[in-house]
Design an enzyme around this catalytic site. Structure first.
Site, PDB file in Angstrom:
ATOM      1  CG  ASN A   1     -10.003   9.477  12.017  1.00 18.25           C
ATOM      2  OD1 ASN A   1      -9.684   9.548  10.748  1.00 18.25           O
ATOM      3  ND2 ASN A   1      -9.096   9.138  12.977  1.00 18.25           N
TER       4      ASN A   1
ATOM      5  CE  LYS B   1      -2.288   5.934  15.743  1.00 17.34           C
ATOM      6  NZ  LYS B   1      -2.746   5.880  14.489  1.00 17.34           N
TER       7      LYS B   1
ATOM      8  CD  GLU C   1      -9.080   2.990   7.332  1.00 12.60           C
ATOM      9  OE1 GLU C   1      -8.526   1.973   7.537  1.00 12.60           O
ATOM     10  OE2 GLU C   1      -8.382   4.034   7.614  1.00 12.60           O
TER      11      GLU C   1
ATOM     12  N   GLY D   1       0.806  -1.247   0.026  1.00  9.41           N
ATOM     13  CA  GLY D   1      -0.050   0.089   0.037  1.00  9.41           C
ATOM     14  C   GLY D   1       0.694   1.332  -0.212  1.00  9.41           C
TER      15      GLY D   1
END
Lengths: 312, 312
Positions: free
Chosen positions: A197, A189, A271, A12
């Site tokens: 996000n 995290k 995501e 990626g």
């Protein structure tokens, strides 16, 4: 084998894989990139990374399609979005021989468990990236700020590799740390990712706008407090003062569009599964609910579905 | 005084005040309208109401500015948005003599308490409107569906007026009911308003899109369940099956843009204070939190602030 001889395959070549791969090239390590949409571009024009650490233009670049036959590397770095994880095992299969280390750069929860299950012969290590970096064009990454990688092993075999990885990344100009508990590292995290996000998409706002508005900031704090509840329920409680410090760091950050916001604006799949659904599922197993996180996740799924359908 | 002689002043000639005032005119009652932006237009061209009950064009119309001297009416109907409530007492002062009935058509919680406190000589009655109606232009209302008014008195003096009001509205072609507990009536209405008004703004969606999407619908249900928790905490628990029936009714509704969505699209201030903040405050007094409602309210305040600032 010394750390100098470690070879890397980066699965990626986006904002994250492109940046770290570039740094490893600067550090003198052999790096093979697997790219998707811009593989021909990178083959013809190389890889550009603009960064406060120094702008780089790598050419030629050892770049492949996922379907190409590749030389074996000591490490495979997973730098795909988790929206691709339904095919991740298939993509890794030809890249992983017994003993190949899998270093997972993804955001979310429980990816390493699934990798360890699929590749029982491989040490699995999480590399949690604290990075502001965007892909701005084919073969072109803009690194804005930060870059720390926190290494957290899935098990003892992974643990044995951590010092070597830290040395390799550090010698490539990357700040490194290790975190003994993968579960704690992942939840820490999530404490940032779940509020910022999601809100960046729902409020169509960057981190600075969120922190500057009393309600958006209060909501970020509410979500972060729920993540703390979830972390504690899963046996990974935050240290006292951790969330407060995280807010301070965010306030001091360069105005930043979190990756989910960029995905949304580009009409890419969000995501949500690994960043929201897996944590909610793990917490629910312990009989705990995170109502504001659930509310945010519902909104994100609605918006994601409509966004990719192309309608309103 | 018989119900035939009741006279009405309608404070606010919008989607709601315009519609009910028109019906009362059709019923033969003297109605005085107080209008704001379109008072000159209505004076010159009259008031149009398109409705499945029959299209009406009233001309001439007895219309005033809030600052004009008005004849006294038996009832003053409050049909302003709650965003105007900081000046509501001042607007009502010249319209209310001792004994003038105040009929409050607004959405939210605790408006009637505040009116009863400011006008201790007046019976105060809530008229909870189940109405799909939009203002589509100056002096022009489009009534889409429904119209029921549920009368709920603030106290015993109000209760004595309820039968007369029901007769007046019923004879004007409005479905009516009475609800003995104002608190229960208000919470039951919030059970719809809190999910669907908020989500229509946050998701940029009408009721049909919300009900058709599994996540948006699940979130509406989550919010509704929290409102039920709030209602119970405040001593106004819902009957078994109430919220399920409310969802069924919403599913069967004509696709509808809730008023908060129209306000948002027109960059008008949102009715967050009385629809979200007051309920959250009352619930918090009882030591209860409604986390998803809080999350929604924070988002709405952020979006409202930015929307009216004109920027992004």
């Amino acid at each position: 084998m010394t750390s100098q001889t470690l070879s890397f395959t980066i699965l990626g070549t986006g904002a994250l894989g492109g940046f770290y791969g570039s740094r490893l090239l600067v550090g003198g390590f052999p790096v093979r990139f697997i790219a998707h949409s811009d593989v021909d571009y990178i083959r013809a024009h190389g890889l550009r990374v603009d960064s406060p650490l120094g702008d780089q233009h790598h050419f030629p670049v050892d770049v492949y399609r996922a379907s190409d036959a590749l030389p074996q590397s000591d490490l495979v770095c997973v730098a795909l979005k988790t929206t691709q994880n339904h095919r991740l095992v298939d993509l890794l299969r030809p890249l992983v021989r017994p003993g190949t280390v899998i270093l997972n750069f993804q955001n979310g929860l429980s990816m390493e468990e699934e990798l360890a299950e699929a590749f029982p012969e491989s040490p699995v290590i999480a590399g949690l990236c604290f990075l502001c970096s965007n892909k701005v064009g084919p073969g072109h990454i803009a690194h804005l700020d930060y870059g720390l990688v926190s290494f957290a092993p899935q098990d003892a075999r992974g643990q044995a590799w951590v010092p070597r990885l830290m040395e390799a990344f550090a010698s490539s100009g990357i700040k490194v740390e290790s975190f003994p508990s993968l579960l704690k590292a992942r939840w820490r995290k999530l404490a940032w990712n779940i509020p910022f996000n999601g809100l960046s998409v729902l409020l169509d706002a960057n981190t600075d706008s969120i922190m500057a508005d009393p309600d958006a900031r209060a909501l970020a704090e509410q979500l972060m407090a729920e993540v703390a509840t979830g972390a504690a329920a899963c046996g990974a409680p935050f240290d006292t003062g951790f969330t407060g410090k995280l807010l301070e760091v965010t306030e001091a950050m360069t105005p930043y569009a979190p990756s989910m916001r960029l995905d949304y604006l580009a009409k890419r799949e969000l995501e949500i599964a690994f960043m929201y659904e897996r944590p909610l599922r793990e917490v629910a197993k312990r009989g705990v609910r995170l109502p504001a996180v659930e509310a945010i996740a519902h909104q994100l799924r609605f918006l994601d579905r409509r966004n990719r359908a192309g309608g309103t």
